[in-house]
Design a protein around this motif. Sequence first.
Motif, short mmCIF file in Angstrom:
data_model
loop_
_atom_site.label_atom_id
_atom_site.label_comp_id
_atom_site.label_asym_id
_atom_site.label_seq_id
_atom_site.Cartn_x
_atom_site.Cartn_y
_atom_site.Cartn_z
N LYS A 117 0.81 -1.23 0.00
CA LYS A 117 0.00 0.00 0.00
C LYS A 117 0.84 1.28 0.00
CE LYS A 117 -3.95 -2.32 2.03
NZ LYS A 117 -3.69 -3.35 1.01
N PRO A 118 1.70 1.49 -0.99
CA PRO A 118 2.46 2.73 -1.06
C PRO A 118 1.54 3.91 -1.39
CG PRO A 118 2.75 1.50 -3.09
CD PRO A 118 1.94 0.62 -2.17
N GLN A 119 2.02 5.13 -1.02
CA GLN A 119 1.21 6.33 -1.32
C GLN A 119 1.58 6.96 -2.65
OE1 GLN A 119 2.48 7.28 2.33
NE2 GLN A 119 0.77 6.16 3.20
N ALA A 120 2.71 6.50 -3.22
CA ALA A 120 3.15 7.03 -4.51
C ALA A 120 4.02 6.00 -5.20
CB ALA A 120 3.93 8.33 -4.33
N VAL A 121 4.12 6.12 -6.52
CA VAL A 121 4.95 5.21 -7.31
C VAL A 121 5.94 6.06 -8.10
CG1 VAL A 121 4.97 3.47 -9.13
CG2 VAL A 121 3.12 3.48 -7.45
N ALA A 122 7.23 5.69 -8.02
CA ALA A 122 8.27 6.41 -8.75
C ALA A 122 8.86 5.45 -9.78
CB ALA A 122 9.35 6.89 -7.80
N VAL A 123 8.83 5.87 -11.04
CA VAL A 123 9.29 4.99 -12.14
C VAL A 123 10.48 5.66 -12.83
CG1 VAL A 123 8.57 3.81 -14.26
CG2 VAL A 123 6.89 4.29 -12.47
N GLU A 124 11.45 4.84 -13.25
CA GLU A 124 12.58 5.42 -13.96
C GLU A 124 12.13 5.89 -15.34
OE1 GLU A 124 16.60 3.80 -13.52
OE2 GLU A 124 16.73 3.83 -15.69
N ARG A 125 12.50 7.12 -15.67
CA ARG A 125 12.18 7.66 -16.98
C ARG A 125 13.22 7.12 -17.96
NH1 ARG A 125 9.42 12.12 -18.55
NH2 ARG A 125 9.37 13.02 -16.48
N VAL A 126 12.76 6.43 -18.98
CA VAL A 126 13.67 5.77 -19.90
C VAL A 126 14.15 6.74 -20.97
CG1 VAL A 126 13.97 3.77 -21.37
CG2 VAL A 126 12.19 3.77 -19.63
N PHE A 127 15.43 6.62 -21.30
CA PHE A 127 15.96 7.38 -22.42
C PHE A 127 16.42 6.43 -23.48
CE2 PHE A 127 16.24 10.92 -19.44
CZ PHE A 127 15.64 11.87 -20.25
#
Lengths: 212, 212
Positions: free
Chosen positions: A61-71
């Motif tokens: 139950k996280p409050q936010a999701v952080a995803v790596e921005r792909v280049f």
Amino acid sequence: MRVLGVDPGLTRCGLGVVDGGSGRTVRCVDVDVVRTPVDVTVAERLLELSNAVEKWLDRHKPQAVAVERVFSQHNVRTVMGTAQAGGVVALVAARRGLPVAFHTPSEVKAAVTGSGRADKKQVGTMVTRLLDLEAMPSPADAADALALAICHLWREPMRARLAEAEARAKELARAHKARLAAATKARQAANPAGNGGRPGVTAATNPKGKRG
Amino acid sequence: MRVLGVDPGLTRCGLGVVDGGSGRTVRCVDVDVVRTPVDVTVAERLLELSNAVEKWLDRHKPQAVAVERVFSQHNVRTVMGTAQAGGVVALVAARRGLPVAFHTPSEVKAAVTGSGRADKKQVGTMVTRLLDLEAMPSPADAADALALAICHLWREPMRARLAEAEARAKELARAHKARLAAATKARQAANPAGNGGRPGVTAATNPKGKRG
């Protein structure tokens, strides 16, 4: 705040959950790498990945999701798979109403090591130290997922404060403009001649090019 | 067979449903372009896109989904958004158990115009003619989505036949190997000396380098 960091990928997808405490204290809740079979279609791999992410969201139950921005760097094929995987993770989170942020690799490196050009090992070492882990998370995708979560925990308050300051500045500008418009209107009502109420200033008494 | 062709994108996503009849006859069922607002987050845009695709799958019940395979060409930012959108479309289809195929732009162009280097206008013209439409679908993303569906309808039987032939060849090879192994075993059982049952051939009578 609890954040799920995701280093997206079809072959290996790093998942790391980190709790942020007061100041810059961080605590590792869980970390793992999800692999999807190479002998099925891309769509089936994306489905397996989304199911795995759903399970992690249910469990932690996280409050936010952080995803790596792909280049688009090295291998085009890999990059496309990574972008597709990142899109699927963002969708799964958005379906639950969770905020999703994308951070570039250099933002993540800078957040945890102080340098945007740090290598994988430096990131792993700092993640191990910051989270007080007994061993460096392996493979690198696992450490990267934790670094993403840490990056988000530390950057998000700054970003939020910046957004708040910008909103306040905008509101002040709007209020100022409104006061100005009201004052102009009041002057015009008092002096319908149209010189804005300033005494003695007309085109005739102050022609262009002549001052004083 | 009914196919949903998708030209993925966040700003504009082309959707086209085509029915394949006997031979190479094709019929347009529906075509449109879905746009997602630019002032919301990527995750929210992906969510809106997935909702739109779900609606199309509900409404038209295609048996397969054909998505354009993205290549890293011009603008990196656009390409990443396109790949994320493609991944989300593939996921939505896979969740329903629908087969998803990716076709490259040159495969699509070659299928509908005969040339893998055709331009947008040529593709649009051929799609209009093949589907007997009154006007060329606009914008180009709409025509591209229909072209993708046509490409899939025409390529899929070939691909399926090829896969079948490959599977048959593999099965034949497997059966041949098994027969060979069984024959060798039978010979060894009949002549345990280890020369495989061939009369008069041993290391002593046929030393390396001397023949006849």
